[in-house]
Design a protein around this motif. Structure first.
Motif, PDB file in Angstrom:
ATOM      1  N   LEU A 267       9.987   2.794  10.503  1.00 61.93           N
ATOM      2  CA  LEU A 267       9.528   2.443   9.177  1.00 61.93           C
ATOM      3  C   LEU A 267       8.977   1.025   9.195  1.00 61.93           C
ATOM      4  CD1 LEU A 267       9.839   3.851   6.300  1.00 61.93           C
ATOM      5  CD2 LEU A 267      11.827   2.374   5.984  1.00 61.93           C
ATOM      6  N   ASP A 268       7.957   0.780   8.371  1.00 69.47           N
ATOM      7  CA  ASP A 268       7.496  -0.591   8.191  1.00 69.47           C
ATOM      8  C   ASP A 268       6.968  -0.746   6.765  1.00 69.47           C
ATOM      9  OD1 ASP A 268       7.030  -3.243   8.726  1.00 69.47           O
ATOM     10  OD2 ASP A 268       5.700  -2.895  10.429  1.00 69.47           O
ATOM     11  N   TYR A 269       6.708  -1.986   6.417  1.00 70.73           N
ATOM     12  CA  TYR A 269       6.201  -2.319   5.085  1.00 70.73           C
ATOM     13  C   TYR A 269       4.756  -2.757   5.223  1.00 70.73           C
ATOM     14  CZ  TYR A 269       7.106  -3.390   0.191  1.00 70.73           C
ATOM     15  OH  TYR A 269       7.122  -3.369  -1.181  1.00 70.73           O
ATOM     16  N   TYR A 270       3.890  -2.217   4.360  1.00 69.70           N
ATOM     17  CA  TYR A 270       2.451  -2.430   4.503  1.00 69.70           C
ATOM     18  C   TYR A 270       1.810  -2.827   3.178  1.00 69.70           C
ATOM     19  CZ  TYR A 270       3.103   0.365   8.772  1.00 69.70           C
ATOM     20  OH  TYR A 270       3.535   0.852   9.984  1.00 69.70           O
ATOM     21  N   VAL A 271       0.711  -3.550   3.291  1.00 73.47           N
ATOM     22  CA  VAL A 271      -0.204  -3.736   2.175  1.00 73.47           C
ATOM     23  C   VAL A 271      -1.530  -3.098   2.587  1.00 73.47           C
ATOM     24  CG1 VAL A 271      -1.432  -5.362   0.710  1.00 73.47           C
ATOM     25  CG2 VAL A 271       0.920  -5.861   1.411  1.00 73.47           C
ATOM     26  N   VAL A 272      -1.973  -2.126   1.810  1.00 74.19           N
ATOM     27  CA  VAL A 272      -3.208  -1.388   2.095  1.00 74.19           C
ATOM     28  C   VAL A 272      -4.220  -1.733   1.024  1.00 74.19           C
ATOM     29  CG1 VAL A 272      -4.235   0.891   2.405  1.00 74.19           C
ATOM     30  CG2 VAL A 272      -1.876   0.469   3.161  1.00 74.19           C
ATOM     31  N   THR A 273      -5.410  -2.133   1.450  1.00 70.24           N
ATOM     32  CA  THR A 273      -6.489  -2.476   0.505  1.00 70.24           C
ATOM     33  C   THR A 273      -7.710  -1.618   0.784  1.00 70.24           C
ATOM     34  OG1 THR A 273      -7.206  -4.261   1.986  1.00 70.24           O
ATOM     35  CG2 THR A 273      -5.704  -4.853   0.193  1.00 70.24           C
ATOM     36  N   ALA A 274      -8.518  -1.437  -0.250  1.00 71.64           N
ATOM     37  CA  ALA A 274      -9.770  -0.697  -0.117  1.00 71.64           C
ATOM     38  C   ALA A 274     -10.663  -1.058  -1.296  1.00 71.64           C
ATOM     39  CB  ALA A 274      -9.508   0.816  -0.093  1.00 71.64           C
ATOM     40  N   SER A 275     -11.940  -0.697  -1.192  1.00 70.73           N
ATOM     41  CA  SER A 275     -12.919  -1.026  -2.231  1.00 70.73           C
ATOM     42  C   SER A 275     -13.697   0.221  -2.626  1.00 70.73           C
ATOM     43  CB  SER A 275     -13.896  -2.088  -1.733  1.00 70.73           C
ATOM     44  OG  SER A 275     -13.232  -3.252  -1.326  1.00 70.73           O
ATOM     45  N   ARG A 276     -14.116   0.249  -3.883  1.00 72.50           N
ATOM     46  CA  ARG A 276     -15.068   1.268  -4.305  1.00 72.50           C
ATOM     47  C   ARG A 276     -16.472   0.708  -4.029  1.00 72.50           C
ATOM     48  NH1 ARG A 276     -16.294   4.028 -10.246  1.00 72.50           N
ATOM     49  NH2 ARG A 276     -18.098   5.206  -9.484  1.00 72.50           N
TER      50      ARG A 276
END
Length: 278
Positions: A267-276
């Motif tokens: 298990l890990d902790y993530y920050v996921v980003t994306a753009s329209r």
């Protein structure tokens, strides 16, 4: 697309309804200050005893990190998916100066608590803060309404990441950004859900859903979002969280197994980003 306000909220899973309703997880002292997240401990000295002020700062700092990577700034409209008691919405208004913040949660009891906690702010700035009931998979808001969508430690509960990604793409304006902070499995190796269920009660009872972070990044890509990025922030989450848990939970008790699951690369902790796309 139908008017977003006409989109009915789907039923909650029973374990979510109980945990955030009658059980009211926010009352547990480990979630100090009304936030419900594990915290981002990078700026906190872990070599000295931790106090409540450190704990609250860790939770605020997780929001700050998410809002920074989401590109929050003045004159932007922001949606938080899974807002809980709305403490992150208040941080956004206080520190980032957006045009408006909408806190959305599937649980009506959480929204009632949020409106009570922020009654003064709602009265003072009714055009800048609102709370609405809605699910990650069916958001009761308009197409292209928001410059940014954020979600802090809620995605581990979402039943359908594909539907969440589709709704995120729908409600973002062209050029808008999404930032999601949550914990996921590090891969999709067979047996990961069973391994986590043996270690952690929240996986055993179904509150948290074991999925790889790739499930979210793929969902964003498949729904037309671009510039998808993943940041693993486990070193700034798990050790501090475990130290804080140690004030209440003894070694070997199940909550202390979050650090163990991280150390075993489950298990890990993530920050996921994306753009329209603009």
């Amino acid at each position: 697309m139908a008017n977003g306000a006409e989109r009915a909220c789907p039923a909650m899973r029973p374990v979510v309804q109980e945990t955030y309703g009658p059980a009211d997880l926010s009352r547990d002292p480990i979630f100090a200050g009304g936030f419900i997240n594990f915290g981002y401990w990078q700026a906190i000295d872990l070599d000295r005893p931790l106090g409540e002020a450190d704990r609250i700062r860790s939770q605020e700092d997780l929001y700050r990190h998410v809002m920074d990577v989401a590109g929050l700034r003045k004159d932007r409209k922001v949606l938080e998916v899974g807002c809980g008691l709305g403490m992150g919405c208040a941080v956004a208004l206080r520190e980032y100066g957006p045009a408006a913040v909408t806190g959305m949660d599937i649980h009506p009891e959480q929204l009632q608590r949020a409106r009570g906690a922020h009654a003064d702010l709602l009265r003072a700035e009714p055009e800048r803060l609102r709370f609405v009931q809605g699910a990650a998979e069916r958001m009761p808001v308009e197409d292209g309404e928001f410059d940014a969508v954020i979600s802090v430690e809620a995605a581990q509960h979402f039943p359908d990441l594909g539907a969440f990604a589709a709704e995120t793409s729908r409600v973002l304006r062209p050029g808008g950004r999404v930032a999601v902070a949550s914990f996921f499995t590090v891969d999709d190796a067979p047996g990961r859900p069973e391994e986590l269920a043996r270690l952690l009660d929240t996986y055993a009872n179904g509150l948290d859903i074991a999925r790889p972070v790739k499930a979210l990044t793929d969902a964003f890509t498949e729904r037309g979002l671009t510039n998808v990025r993943v940041e693993a922030i486990g070193p700034h989450v798990w050790p501090g969280w475990d130290l804080w848990l140690g004030q209440k939970w003894a070694p070997g008790t199940w909550p202390r197994n979050f650090l163990r699951a991280y150390e075993q690369r489950l298990l890990d902790y993530y920050v996921v980003t994306a753009s329209r796309p603009a």
